[in-house]
Design a protein around this motif. Structure first.
Motif, PDB file in Angstrom:
ATOM      1  N   SER A   1       0.832  -1.200   0.000  1.00 22.54           N
ATOM      2  CA  SER A   1       0.000   0.000   0.000  1.00 22.54           C
ATOM      3  C   SER A   1       0.864   1.247   0.000  1.00 22.54           C
ATOM      4  O   SER A   1       2.054   1.228   0.366  1.00 22.54           O
ATOM      5  CB  SER A   1      -0.925  -0.007   1.213  1.00 22.54           C
ATOM      6  N   VAL A   2       0.225   2.360  -0.426  1.00 23.39           N
ATOM      7  CA  VAL A   2       0.945   3.627  -0.498  1.00 23.39           C
ATOM      8  C   VAL A   2       1.406   4.075   0.893  1.00 23.39           C
ATOM      9  O   VAL A   2       2.499   4.626   1.057  1.00 23.39           O
ATOM     10  CB  VAL A   2       0.062   4.700  -1.143  1.00 23.39           C
ATOM     11  N   LYS A   3       0.583   3.807   1.873  1.00 24.84           N
ATOM     12  CA  LYS A   3       0.933   4.218   3.235  1.00 24.84           C
ATOM     13  C   LYS A   3       2.203   3.510   3.714  1.00 24.84           C
ATOM     14  O   LYS A   3       3.087   4.128   4.298  1.00 24.84           O
ATOM     15  CB  LYS A   3      -0.237   3.899   4.165  1.00 24.84           C
ATOM     16  N   LYS A   4       2.299   2.226   3.444  1.00 24.33           N
ATOM     17  CA  LYS A   4       3.491   1.469   3.859  1.00 24.33           C
ATOM     18  C   LYS A   4       4.706   1.894   3.050  1.00 24.33           C
ATOM     19  O   LYS A   4       5.807   1.999   3.581  1.00 24.33           O
ATOM     20  CB  LYS A   4       3.233  -0.024   3.701  1.00 24.33           C
ATOM     21  N   MET A   5       4.459   2.173   1.725  1.00 24.85           N
ATOM     22  CA  MET A   5       5.579   2.586   0.900  1.00 24.85           C
ATOM     23  C   MET A   5       6.096   3.949   1.343  1.00 24.85           C
ATOM     24  O   MET A   5       7.305   4.213   1.288  1.00 24.85           O
ATOM     25  CB  MET A   5       5.165   2.609  -0.572  1.00 24.85           C
TER      26      MET A   5
ATOM     27  N   ALA B   1      11.274   8.581  -4.932  1.00 32.65           N
ATOM     28  CA  ALA B   1       9.966   8.768  -4.293  1.00 32.65           C
ATOM     29  C   ALA B   1       9.021   9.525  -5.211  1.00 32.65           C
ATOM     30  O   ALA B   1       7.827   9.200  -5.322  1.00 32.65           O
ATOM     31  CB  ALA B   1      10.140   9.504  -2.970  1.00 32.65           C
ATOM     32  N   THR B   2       9.572  10.546  -5.919  1.00 37.52           N
ATOM     33  CA  THR B   2       8.749  11.307  -6.868  1.00 37.52           C
ATOM     34  C   THR B   2       8.261  10.413  -7.993  1.00 37.52           C
ATOM     35  O   THR B   2       7.084  10.464  -8.401  1.00 37.52           O
ATOM     36  CB  THR B   2       9.562  12.477  -7.429  1.00 37.52           C
ATOM     37  N   ASP B   3       9.136   9.584  -8.507  1.00 32.87           N
ATOM     38  CA  ASP B   3       8.752   8.659  -9.584  1.00 32.87           C
ATOM     39  C   ASP B   3       7.655   7.710  -9.122  1.00 32.87           C
ATOM     40  O   ASP B   3       6.724   7.394  -9.881  1.00 32.87           O
ATOM     41  CB  ASP B   3       9.969   7.861 -10.047  1.00 32.87           C
ATOM     42  N   TYR B   4       7.776   7.242  -7.867  1.00 35.25           N
ATOM     43  CA  TYR B   4       6.757   6.310  -7.357  1.00 35.25           C
ATOM     44  C   TYR B   4       5.408   7.005  -7.253  1.00 35.25           C
ATOM     45  O   TYR B   4       4.371   6.455  -7.629  1.00 35.25           O
ATOM     46  CB  TYR B   4       7.190   5.789  -5.974  1.00 35.25           C
ATOM     47  N   VAL B   5       5.412   8.255  -6.763  1.00 35.81           N
ATOM     48  CA  VAL B   5       4.132   8.983  -6.631  1.00 35.81           C
ATOM     49  C   VAL B   5       3.515   9.230  -7.995  1.00 35.81           C
ATOM     50  O   VAL B   5       2.300   9.073  -8.199  1.00 35.81           O
ATOM     51  CB  VAL B   5       4.371  10.307  -5.879  1.00 35.81           C
ATOM     52  N   GLU B   6       4.351   9.639  -8.958  1.00 32.11           N
ATOM     53  CA  GLU B   6       3.842   9.892 -10.300  1.00 32.11           C
ATOM     54  C   GLU B   6       3.270   8.629 -10.925  1.00 32.11           C
ATOM     55  O   GLU B   6       2.259   8.667 -11.620  1.00 32.11           O
ATOM     56  CB  GLU B   6       4.946  10.452 -11.177  1.00 32.11           C
ATOM     57  N   SER B   7       3.941   7.495 -10.665  1.00 32.33           N
ATOM     58  CA  SER B   7       3.425   6.237 -11.235  1.00 32.33           C
ATOM     59  C   SER B   7       2.072   5.892 -10.648  1.00 32.33           C
ATOM     60  O   SER B   7       1.199   5.359 -11.332  1.00 32.33           O
ATOM     61  CB  SER B   7       4.413   5.103 -10.977  1.00 32.33           C
ATOM     62  N   LYS B   8       1.884   6.201  -9.393  1.00 35.83           N
ATOM     63  CA  LYS B   8       0.598   5.910  -8.766  1.00 35.83           C
ATOM     64  C   LYS B   8      -0.491   6.852  -9.280  1.00 35.83           C
ATOM     65  O   LYS B   8      -1.651   6.465  -9.430  1.00 35.83           O
ATOM     66  CB  LYS B   8       0.731   6.051  -7.236  1.00 35.83           C
ATOM     67  N   VAL B   9      -0.077   8.123  -9.537  1.00 36.47           N
ATOM     68  CA  VAL B   9      -1.064   9.081 -10.061  1.00 36.47           C
ATOM     69  C   VAL B   9      -1.507   8.675 -11.451  1.00 36.47           C
ATOM     70  O   VAL B   9      -2.688   8.749 -11.806  1.00 36.47           O
ATOM     71  CB  VAL B   9      -0.458  10.490 -10.061  1.00 36.47           C
ATOM     72  N   VAL B  10      -0.567   8.221 -12.237  1.00 37.73           N
ATOM     73  CA  VAL B  10      -0.902   7.821 -13.615  1.00 37.73           C
ATOM     74  C   VAL B  10      -1.838   6.639 -13.618  1.00 37.73           C
ATOM     75  O   VAL B  10      -2.811   6.576 -14.370  1.00 37.73           O
ATOM     76  CB  VAL B  10       0.392   7.504 -14.395  1.00 37.73           C
ATOM     77  N   THR B  11      -1.527   5.677 -12.729  1.00 41.38           N
ATOM     78  CA  THR B  11      -2.372   4.485 -12.686  1.00 41.38           C
ATOM     79  C   THR B  11      -3.725   4.787 -12.080  1.00 41.38           C
ATOM     80  O   THR B  11      -4.713   4.119 -12.377  1.00 41.38           O
ATOM     81  CB  THR B  11      -1.706   3.383 -11.879  1.00 41.38           C
TER      82      THR B  11
END
Length: 1783
Positions: free
Chosen positions: A1742-1746, A1773-1783
């Motif tokens: 989950s995003v919270k754990k990540m 961390a920025t890349d991970y957030v962006e990937s989640k926003v895209v998905t």
């Protein structure tokens, strides 16, 4: 017949003379005389003895007549001829020597008292002392005092004449006795009166005084400590009286009637000189003349005065005082002391001399500073006696006397006119007369010019000239002066040894000497006449202080050994020259280079003055070294030449021989007589001077020509294998040699011809030997291989490894060595038969049947006596087998060995062996032949051979088997065990003895031999019990890895040997890789889990083979039975590992059974215990005793003898368990015992007590008092004076055993135990003194504990001692102790001085304290104390009561304050009590108004102070009453109860603290479970520290019934761990995991315990058990916790593996990922952590754990990374957030 009547009472005068003359002249006719009788008789010819007897009787008759004619009123001096045996006389101690006392008697006489005539008790102690070497149990318990400690010069003593020395002797030697039994022989029980002064002797020392021997039958005298105290301090230097001390005792008894009736048994005595010599004998005592003893003081009345004295009347008897014993007064009544009672006239001789009437026993010289030999320039004449001599005055109080013969060198007829009264003369002191208080002087000019007057004037090293008075066998006697005599020993008569001193020295010859030693106490003077010493210019060494480093000096050789030379200087100063320092050249045999008495120059290289040890060297620059030259030999004499030699002389080092036919002198060393070092002494003894030894080999000519008879060297010489030149050495050469010496790094090997090489320790054997000198011996012949040669330094290295030195053609094998041994033993036996002293022992042959009688049975075997012979035998337990014997039994026995050194036969009474020898019939069927293979049984194992008995058709016969096959073989002996059965191969016959070889050894040299039993089996069908061959593949610490065909197996270290040759041997040391061995299959084990499996495994194909090399296992057919163990068994234990923190040694007993040996059971030596880890190496074997068998089948063992009850005085080892400041330490002793060590017993000097001990230290201590029962503590001491009683230790702080050792007014040192309103000081193990607050300091101290913390060393002054209450009051004030305040100077400036207000405050507190003390002292305890109901304050609703939570044990050091009180103070005194008190008070006079007002004001002040103190919430409870009041207010507060317990423990009142705990458990409400648990924990803690294991177990069982068991167990295990009881904690954990096997906290705690105590392997095994017991859901968490333990305490890599395995199966356990990251981070390596973070951020969580992981990743980089790495994490961390926003 007419009979003439004699006159009964002749009146004397001429009438009587005429009567006698007439009686002689007139003869009456005898009518009955026959004719034959009338014939004149021939005069009898007397022999010399009869003439002397007649002369003696005549002289005695004259003395008797002269004595009877003595007039009572005549004043004469007593002469030696008038002395009779049994006479009592007063004398003074004049001389004290080691074995006698010289006594000065009145009128210039002297005598001696032997040491055995002092007292019966002292003689008994001397007898025990002489028997102490033979039997230590009979040694005296008390130290025997020397005569110098029992007597003092000049002291008056009463003596009895025991021997007058004979009338006919020219010089009488009087022998006296001071034994009270002899002196007081005439005193009976009924005549003993109070006030009598008797001489006595201390018989024994008791707790309250001394038993004094008065010598009176039926009477025992006792001297109290109080009565002896002043005498000891003033006259005995403060030391207690010792047995044998001479005393003058004043009898004090109140049993007058009983004494007169003869019924009294005990009397008291006083020895204070002021009281003793003030006592007078009066008429009222009714003493008879026999009861009057010398030294008794009387009042004498003068009846007549004369020129030479006065006649007196004493009591009702007549007496006299000679003028030499008179004071110059004209009184008619004088005080005098009895000197003696004349034996015939019964007149009493008295003295008025002050030193005899009222002696001064203080250590003051009677004659001032005068000494014998002093010259007095002006001596004033005070009296002249013309025919006797002259009296002089020396100083104020000293009178001297010069006899007529001492007035001039030529004796005058009478005193000359030059000696007028008042004239002055020059004289010299000869000696002192203590009895007559005179100094004997001489005026002879020859004596005045003498340099030496007494032995004390001579000093070691002085030059003197003497006159020879006699030439004796052992030396020459010399007179230095007329009365100073010396002796020159034989070795000091000349620089070279003299065999006929009488040719060089003649009587009256003058000789110049130097003083070697002088001892005035023994009248000993030893001189040397060596010219080299007398004329030496080098410094004279007379003491160790003269021996500076590198100083050169001269001495003489006193002793020579194979280790070096002992050199002696003047004054008996000795120095040692080691063999290395004898010369720059190698000297193998110092006795051949030096001789005893040789004068040598040496150099000091080390001087230990404190120990009296001096190390010297003969190596000096510019001096030719000793032993440098080589002996010249003929050209044809090369090293290795065979020679014959004739014995010229036998010496301790060997034989001095003469080579035949060259007649050159040579040395045949003792160790070169044979290859078997054990019989070299016997061969030396068997040879005689004149014997010719053939076939010796010349091996060296350095210092002396040396030859050898060792067979190994003789054979090597025949094969031309000797190398005598260093240049001929090269790597790879195999050479014969002899071990010369051992050093820590290796052994030096002499390869003959003076060439010596080094064999390092690692090259001495194929395996590592911990101690090579235990396996190889000096003088042993070996084969050495040259491994390295350094031509530049002329050094080379050798190897003795059997693998490198085995294949040598010329080397002698084991069979040849055995055959040579048998020949040598036969030669010894034949020679012994020719001697009378040992011929009987040599008559018996090995294997012979004899009849013996058992004389003694011991644990080791039986002692026997051969029938019809005085030859003794010994049978060991192993040679008894099933035979049982007792003292007196007659048994048949077999001779196994004749031990000539022990003069006994070694026998066997094995019934099977005896039966086989009895039925032996010698015929062709029982005759052995070469080449036969037969079964044998080992009967005897020696260093030279193994004796076996043959079986089968050769039963009843014996054979010798070689114990080794090669010169370098050191482990073959370990393969033999008595009773072992082997196949042997008959090789030869030597002197009628069978020589055989083991079949397995013969097989190696003859491969054609086969044996059905040892045929190689099919390894695919291995079964239990099979005997097979194996190849060693690896040698490890505790096992051998072997290969049996294609199968892999091991031989555990416990399965190698059946017995150890010596303690600490490594059985695996003799094995090497690729060596072939015969093993027996005893089991199989799985290879994967690495644990032992049952032997009944159905599929052994996948198993590793468990094998055995033990001879006893190989000798048994089929399977072996499993070994079982019980308490008391002796087992072989092999070291596995040592755990330092728990002081535990883990050992292997069998492949499956382990044992542990706790520290104190490892050794009796303290140094071994301190370095146990380095001493006990893995693989070493030791013999151990089973102490207990645990439930898990582990054994508790001991390497020492299990101890019994500790006895007082025993010195034991211990380990410090815990320390209590100001009190001491708890010491763990061996075998579960415990002891208490008081802080006052840490050291004899309290200044060293701070750093004396720390927890975990091993110490040596002495048992002062043993425990009352098995559960109690014994009292210990570490004082050096107790540990070394035989030595004199320096004691600064004396040992205080009881209150009797303390005296009012003394200053003592102690340690602060506790400080509050008083300071308690520990003075000894049983005594605690108190210091009231006003006696602590002159300053006012708000908090005394700040300046006087527990453990502080203080000096206190004893104010008072109360024996009834055992209370000691002390003071620390400077005005009492004389020592400055211990408060720092900078602090004193800030402290106010104590004022009167402070004193009043202290007095008020003391009044209250005294009230409380009166209550408690009346017999009431806290349980019996009652309180008024008004004193109890009820707790208001909602009020918070102070409580204590004990989650991890209880500490006695918690700070505590009284709870605040909410109400006023209630007075505790009721009206009834006041009334009763007033009734008890006596009526007093009416008080004035001022007094009443003062009392009222004082009462108000007292009440105010009491209220103020009770309202003061910061005040600490100070008394038991304070605590009683508090617990009544808050009965459910565990904090109060526990502090109450601590209060009692601080004063060592353990029983009261235990009672408080039990009372608390009854008082606390059942609802307060936590409070009760706290008390249970404190009680368990108390029992753990001060109780026994049994009492702790009892408390545990009680606690389990009232509390949750899991909580109780957890608290107890914490107590164990905190107190260092690791083993007890482990056992408790094992109980917990069995009882709570589903509780994962218990498993986790147990695992943490193992890992934290460095027992990780056990922790890993525990994890497997844990997983089998817990539910599956708990497995992951438990594995993760154990992985964390691996990270923290053991192997981080193993922890990583465990985490990886878990996370591979549970990848979404973010908590585990986080813990894993934290563990890796703590290792300090950032790279693995980054790699782990990269893996984590790729997880699908989950995003919270990540977010949590990215945040953690960023914090990690910020701490350990760089700015670039931080930016990289942010970007990820920025890349991970962006990937989640895209998905």
């Amino acid at each position: 017949m007419v009979v003439k009547e004699e006159e009964n009472f002749p009146r004397g005068g001429p009438v009587a003379v005429a009567t006698k003359r007439h009686a002689r002249s007139v003869e009456e006719p005898d009518l009955f005389k026959s004719h034959e009788q009338s014939q004149p008789k021939k005069k009898k010819i007397l022999t010399r003895v009869e003439k002397r007897t007649k002369k003696v009787k005549k002289e005695q008759k004259k003395d008797k007549d002269r004595s009877y004619k003595t007039n009572f009123n005549r004043i004469t001096k007593l002469t030696p001829k008038e002395l009779t045996e049994g006479m009592l006389i007063l004398g003074c101690v004049q001389r004290i020597s080691d074995y006698s006392i010289g006594v000065s008697l009145p009128y210039g006489m002297s005598a001696s008292v032997p040491i055995t005539f002092i007292s019966d008790a002292y003689t008994a102690m001397l007898q025990k002392l002489t028997q102490g070497d033979a039997d230590q149990h009979d040694a005296p318990d008390e130290e025997v005092g020397s005569l110098a400690e029992l007597f003092r010069l000049g002291a008056p003593v009463r003596c009895r004449v025991m021997d007058t020395g004979g009338v006919g002797s020219s010089k009488r030697r009087l022998k006296l006795s001071m034994n009270p039994r002899d002196v007081n022989q005439n005193i009976s029980k009924s005549s003993l009166m109070s006030g009598m002064v008797l001489s006595g002797s201390v018989a024994s020392r008791e707790d309250h005084g001394y038993v004094v021997d008065l010598g009176v039958k039926g009477i025992s005298a006792f001297l109290k400590n109080k009565e002896a105290e002043e005498y000891i301090v003033e006259y005995n230097e403060g030391q207690p009286l010792k047995v044998g001390t001479y005393l003058h005792c004043l009898v004090k008894t109140s049993q007058k009637v009983a004494m007169l009736a003869g019924e009294g048994r005990t009397v008291g005595v006083v020895i204070d000189p002021k009281k003793v010599y003030r006592s007078l004998v009066t008429d009222t005592m009714g003493l008879t003349l026999q009861n009057l003893l010398p030294g008794m003081c009387v009042n004498a009345t003068v009846t007549k005065r004369a020129d030479n004295g006065v006649n007196v009347k004493v009591l009702s008897y007549k007496g006299c005082i000679h003028k030499s014993h008179m004071d110059l007064d004209d009184n008619d009544t004088v005080k005098a002391a009895i000197l003696f009672v004349h034996p015939t006239s019964k007149a009493i001789a008295l003295t008025q001399l002050t030193h005899l009437v009222t002696p001064d026993l203080s250590p003051r010289k009677q004659f001032g500073d005068l000494a014998i030999g002093d010259i007095i320039e002006k001596a004033e004449v005070i009296r002249v006696e013309k025919t006797r001599g002259v009296y002089f005055k020396l100083g104020d109080r000293v009178t001297a006397f010069a006899r007529l013969s001492e007035l001039a060198d030529k004796t005058p007829q009478k005193v000359g006119p030059e000696f007028q009264k008042g004239t002055f003369h020059r004289c010299r002191i000869r000696w002192f007369d203590y009895a007559d208080n005179l100094t004997d002087v001489t005026l002879k000019e020859s004596v005045l010019k003498q340099q030496f007057m007494k032995l004390a004037d001579l000093k070691p090293g002085m030059k003197v000239e003497g006159t020879v008075r006699g030439v004796h066998k052992f030396g020459v006697s010399v007179h230095i002066t007329s009365h100073l005599r010396g002796f020159i020993p034989l070795i000091h008569l000349a620089d070279v040894p003299l065999h006929h001193p009488e040719k060089m020295y003649k009587v009256d010859m003058k000789v110049k000497c130097r003083v070697l030693t002088v001892d005035p106490s023994k009248s000993s003077l030893i001189l040397t006449a060596k010219k080299s010493l007398v004329s030496s210019k080098l410094p004279i060494i007379t003491s160790y202080n003269d021996c500076e480093r590198d100083i050169e000096c001269e001495g003489f050789i006193a002793n020579i050994s194979d280790k070096g030379v002992l050199v002696v200087f003047y004054g008996n100063v000795k120095g040692w020259v080691s063999k290395h320092d004898l010369s720059a050249e190698t000297i193998d045999y110092p006795e051949k280079v030096f001789y005893r008495g040789q004068v040598v120059k040496c150099r000091v290289i080390k001087n230990r003055r404190e120990d009296g040890k001096l190390k010297l060297s003969f190596r000096m620059s510019g001096k030719t070294p000793f032993g440098k030259k080589e002996v010249e030999v003929p050209e044809d004499y090369a090293v290795g030449k065979s020679v014959d030699c004739k014995i010229i002389k036998k010496s301790s080092s060997g034989f001095d021989v003469e080579l035949v036919p060259s007649k050159m002198l040579a040395l045949l060393p003792k160790m070169h007589l044979s290859d078997h070092l054990g019989i070299c002494d016997l061969l030396w003894d068997a040879h005689e001077e004149g014997d010719v030894i053939e076939g010796a080999v010349y091996i060296s000519r350095t210092n002396v020509i040396t030859v050898t008879k060792k067979l190994s060297l003789v054979e090597a010489a025949k094969n031309d294998c000797l190398v005598t030149d260093f240049d001929d050495l090269s790597a790879g050469l195999l050479l014969p040699g002899v071990i010369k010496k051992f050093l820590s790094y290796g052994a030096f090997i002499d390869i003959l011809g003076g060439v010596v090489g080094l064999s390092p320790n690692r090259f001495m054997c194929d395996i590592k030997l911990p101690n090579p000198s235990a396996h190889f011996k000096v003088g042993q012949a070996v084969v050495a291989k040259v491994t390295d040669v350094d031509h530049e330094k002329r050094r080379f290295l050798l190897s003795l490894r059997l693998s490198e030195c085995q294949d040598v053609d010329w080397a002698v094998n084991g069979l040849r060595l055995l055959e040579e041994y048998i020949k040598e033993a036969a030669y010894i036996t034949e020679r012994m038969k020719q001697r009378d002293d040992r011929c009987k022992l040599a008559e018996w042959n090995v294997g012979e049947l004899v009849s013996v009688t058992v004389t003694q049975v011991t644990d080791h075997g039986a002692l026997c006596q051969l029938k019809d012979s005085d030859v003794k035998g010994f049978v060991t337990q192993t040679h008894m087998r099933d035979a049982r014997c007792s003292v007196g039994d007659d048994l048949p026995a077999i001779v196994l060995y004749a031990d000539f050194r022990a003069s006994c036969l070694e026998l066997s009474i094995n019934p099977e062996l005896v039966k086989a020898v009895k039925h032996l019939k010698k015929n062709k069927f029982t005759q052995s032949k070469e080449g036969q293979t037969v079964k044998s049984e080992v009967q005897l194992i020696k260093d030279e051979f193994v004796l076996v008995s043959l079986k089968g058709h050769l039963a009843g016969q014996f054979a010798y088997v070689p114990v080794r096959q090669h010169l370098n073989d050191i482990i073959a002996k370990q393969q033999f065990v008595i009773g072992q059965v082997n196949q042997v191969f008959v090789k030869s016959f030597v002197d009628g003895h069978i020589v055989a070889n083991l079949w397995i050894h013969e097989k190696l040299t003859n491969p054609a031999l086969t044996s059905p039993r040892l045929a190689a089996p099919d390894t695919r069908t291995l079964k239990l019990g099979m005997t097979v061959k194996a190849i060693i593949t690896a040698v490890l610490e505790n096992q051998l890895n072997v290969k049996i065909g294609q199968r892999v197996g091991r031989v555990h270290v416990t399965e190698v040997v059946d017995s150890l040759s010596q303690e600490g041997d490594a059985p695996l040391a003799g094995y090497e890789v690729q060596q072939q061995v015969t093993v027996k299959v005893i089991g199989f084990r799985e290879s994967k889990p690495n644990r032992y499996c049952p032997v009944s495994r159905s599929k052994p194909g996948s198993m590793l083979v468990e094998c055995s090399l033990r001879p006893s296992a190989l000798a048994v057919d089929g399977q072996m039975k499993e070994r079982t163990f019980s308490v008391g068994n002796q087992v072989l234990a092999y070291v596995n590992n040592y755990v330092p923190h728990s002081h535990c040694l883990w050992v292997n007993v069998t492949p499956t059974v382990r044992g542990k040996v706790y520290g104190l059971n490892l050794s009796q030596h303290l140094q071994v215990l301190k370095k146990a880890e380095s001493h006990f190496q893995p693989g070493n074997g030791y013999t151990a005793t089973v102490i207990s068998v645990n439930d898990d089948k582990t054994l508790e063992l001991s390497l020492t003898e299990p101890g019994s009850q500790l006895k007082e005085g025993a010195v034991v080892n211990g380990i410090v368990h815990s320390l209590v400041p100001g009190k001491g330490a708890v010491i763990n002793l061996a075998h579960g015992k415990r002891g208490m060590l008081s802080v006052t017993n840490f050291s004899d000097n309290y200044d060293n007590a701070d750093d004396a001990l720390s927890v975990g230290d091993y110490i040596k201590c002495s048992v002062v008092r043993s425990a009352s029962d098995e559960k109690g503590y014994c009292v210990l001491s570490c004082r050096q004076s107790r540990l070394e009683k035989g030595k004199r230790s320096k004691v600064k702080d004396r040992d205080i055993a009881s209150l009797a050792d303390l005296h009012k007014g003394d200053n003592v040192r102690g340690f602060v135990l506790k400080s509050s309103n008083m300071v308690f000081v520990t003075l000894s193990a049983d005594i605690v003194g108190r210091v009231t607050v006003e006696k602590v300091s002159k300053f006012y101290l708000e908090d005394v504990s700040v300046y006087f913390p527990p453990g502080k060393l203080v000096t206190a002054h004893i104010l008072s001692i109360d024996n009834d209450t055992n209370r000691v009051d002390l003071s620390l004030l400077q005005k009492h102790t004389g020592i400055p305040e211990c408060i720092p100077a900078d602090k004193q400036a800030t402290l106010p001085k104590r004022t009167k207000a402070h004193k009043r405050k202290s007095e008020t507190s003391e009044e209250i304290e005294s009230k409380r003390r009166r209550v408690t002292d009346s017999g009431s305890t806290w349980e019996q104390t009652t309180f008024d109901a008004s004193e109890v304050r009820t707790i208001a609703e909602g009020e918070v009561v102070p409580r204590l939570s004990l989650s991890a044990g209880f500490s006695w050091d918690d700070s505590f304050k009284l709870p605040e009180t909410s109400g006023g103070v209630q007075e505790s005194d009721s009206d009834e009590e006041m009334t009763e008190t007033e009734k008890e008070k006596p009526k007093q006079s009416r008080k004035t108004r001022q007094k009443r007002k003062a009392e009222e004001k004082k009462d108000e002040q007292r009440v105010f102070e009491m209220e103020r103190r009770q309202l003061d919430t910061d005040r600490m409870p100070e008394t038991a009453a304070d605590f009683d009041r508090l617990v009544l207010q808050s009965p459910d507060s565990s904090l109060l109860w526990l502090r109450y317990m601590a209060f009692h423990l601080e004063t060592s009142e353990v029983d009261k603290a235990r009672a408080v705990a039990n009372k608390a458990l009854q008082s606390i409400s059942f609802r307060e479970e936590q409070e009760k648990l706290n008390v249970w924990v404190a009680l368990m803690n108390l029992e753990n520290m001060y109780g026994s294991p049994e009492s702790l177990t009892t408390v545990l069982q009680r606690a389990l019934q009232h509390c949750e068991p899991i909580d109780v167990y957890q608290q107890l295990v914490s107590i164990y761990r905190n107190s260092g009881k690791i083993e007890a904690a482990e056992e408790l954990y094992k109980t917990m995991v069995k009882r709570f096997n589903k509780n994962k906290d218990v498993w986790h705690s147990f695992g943490l315990f193992y890992f934290s105590t460095q027992q990780a392997e056990l922790g890993r095994k525990l994890l497997q058990r844990c997983l089998r017991s817990l539910e599956r859901k708990d497995h992951v968490d438990m594995i993760a916790k154990y992985a964390q333990m691996e990270f923290k305490f053991s192997e981080p890599e193993r922890g990583r593996t465990m985490f990886e395995n878990i996370l591979s199966n549970y990848p979404k356990r973010c908590d585990l990922w986080s813990v894993y990251i934290d563990m890796l981070t703590k290792l300090g390596d950032p790279e693995p952590v980054r790699q782990l973070f990269e893996r984590v951020i790729q997880l699908k969580v989950s995003v919270k754990k990540m977010k949590f992981f990215f945040k953690k990743y960023l914090e990690f980089e910020q701490r350990h990374g760089t700015e670039e790495s931080v930016e990289a994490v942010k970007q990820k961390a920025t890349d991970y957030v962006e990937s989640k926003v895209v998905t």
